[in-house]
Design an enzyme around this catalytic site. Sequence first.
Site, short mmCIF file in Angstrom:
data_model
loop_
_atom_site.label_atom_id
_atom_site.label_comp_id
_atom_site.label_asym_id
_atom_site.label_seq_id
_atom_site.Cartn_x
_atom_site.Cartn_y
_atom_site.Cartn_z
N ASP A 82 0.84 -1.21 0.00
CA ASP A 82 0.00 0.00 0.00
C ASP A 82 0.88 1.26 0.00
O ASP A 82 1.99 1.26 0.59
CB ASP A 82 -0.88 -0.07 1.27
CG ASP A 82 -2.09 0.83 1.21
OD1 ASP A 82 -2.47 1.25 0.11
OD2 ASP A 82 -2.68 1.09 2.29
N HIS A 83 0.42 2.33 -0.61
CA HIS A 83 1.02 3.68 -0.53
C HIS A 83 2.54 3.75 -0.41
O HIS A 83 3.07 4.05 0.67
CB HIS A 83 0.49 4.40 0.72
CG HIS A 83 -0.90 4.89 0.57
ND1 HIS A 83 -1.26 5.91 -0.26
CD2 HIS A 83 -2.05 4.48 1.17
CE1 HIS A 83 -2.56 6.12 -0.17
NE2 HIS A 83 -3.06 5.25 0.67
N HIS A 178 -8.41 9.57 4.41
CA HIS A 178 -7.90 8.51 5.29
C HIS A 178 -8.16 8.82 6.77
O HIS A 178 -8.10 9.99 7.17
CB HIS A 178 -6.39 8.34 5.11
CG HIS A 178 -5.99 7.88 3.75
ND1 HIS A 178 -5.54 8.73 2.78
CD2 HIS A 178 -5.98 6.64 3.20
CE1 HIS A 178 -5.25 8.04 1.69
NE2 HIS A 178 -5.51 6.77 1.91
N GLY A 209 -9.53 5.32 1.89
CA GLY A 209 -10.25 5.92 3.01
C GLY A 209 -11.62 5.32 3.21
O GLY A 209 -12.60 6.02 3.46
N ALA A 232 -8.42 0.43 6.49
CA ALA A 232 -7.37 0.22 7.49
C ALA A 232 -7.88 0.59 8.88
O ALA A 232 -8.03 -0.27 9.76
CB ALA A 232 -6.14 1.06 7.13
P1 13P Z 1 -8.74 4.18 6.13
O1 13P Z 1 -7.73 4.01 7.20
O2 13P Z 1 -9.45 5.49 6.19
O3 13P Z 1 -9.64 3.02 5.99
O4 13P Z 1 -7.92 4.26 4.74
C1 13P Z 1 -7.22 3.13 4.34
C2 13P Z 1 -6.54 3.31 3.04
O5 13P Z 1 -7.01 3.99 2.15
C3 13P Z 1 -5.29 2.57 2.85
O6 13P Z 1 -4.69 2.82 1.64
#
Ligand code: 13P
Length: 295
Positions: A82-83, A178, A209, A232
Amino acid sequence: MLVNMKSIVDEADRMNYGVMAINSVNMEMVRAGIEAAEEERSPLIIQVGPGQMANLGHKEEIVPLVKELAERVRVPIALNLDHTGDFDVIMDCIRAGFTNVMFDGSSLPYEENLKKTALVVAYAHANNCSVEAELGHVGQAVDDDDYNLDLYTDPSKAKEFVEQTGVDALAVAIGTAHGNYPKGRVPKIDFDRLKELKETLNMPLVLHGGSGSGEANVHKAVEYGINKINVATDAFSIAKKSMLDALADDPDMDYVHMCKAAEYGVKDFVKAYIKNIGSNDRYIFEEKAFVKSNE
Ligand code: 13P
């Protein structure tokens, strides 16, 4: 079974449903997600970000864990980084066995995001790994970024971006952010923009998010073309709350059963999430093999 993430999101795009991508940092979370997916006959994406990997879920540990548990089930499971903006981390994770990477250049100037994303795509595709990128910027709920129209994805730019980079899935900024939204706030999603993005791009789109974004909103976002929903904050909160509730019920509870309580809590959460985004019952199991459902 562990598969390339592209195969999961392409199928979700073709059949118009969403797939949960749950950030997971340990054995209990990974097992909860994969068992929930198998029981719901749904695909699932397990993901972990660099910050989470630095604490728990190190790549040397999470890759074999996900492989082992994914190979026990018949539904397709992908493992996504992720990211990440760091090429070295991305290359390390591709070599380690992640089946998708998200290159996040969403805070960079457009041209730089495009060039760097294209480089990641070239390396990843040569190594049988798919790629998610982000255009526009999904920021932080605590900074009210969900309201900031300047950060939203521009559909005309997105078309050029996708054509020139060759990404397999695109994260779009359409009104979510997020983390936890301020109490009582449910984000206002720009569904018109999402519709335009889907019609323009005709490819798998990703909603970041997912936590606190509202069941109805997420369900509708899937109807309008979202195929992957990242979650997340809510997953970690559920794990924590499940443990605390179990401990409140039985203050003498041992650690093993506290961990089990977290696992069951996350599993129930994932099962309900899967049903809301329509990825349940997508696979029909026969004795040994399974076939895709076209219904
Ligand atoms: P959240 O924590 O808001 O669910 O976002 C998670 C997310 O986008 C991880 O890439």
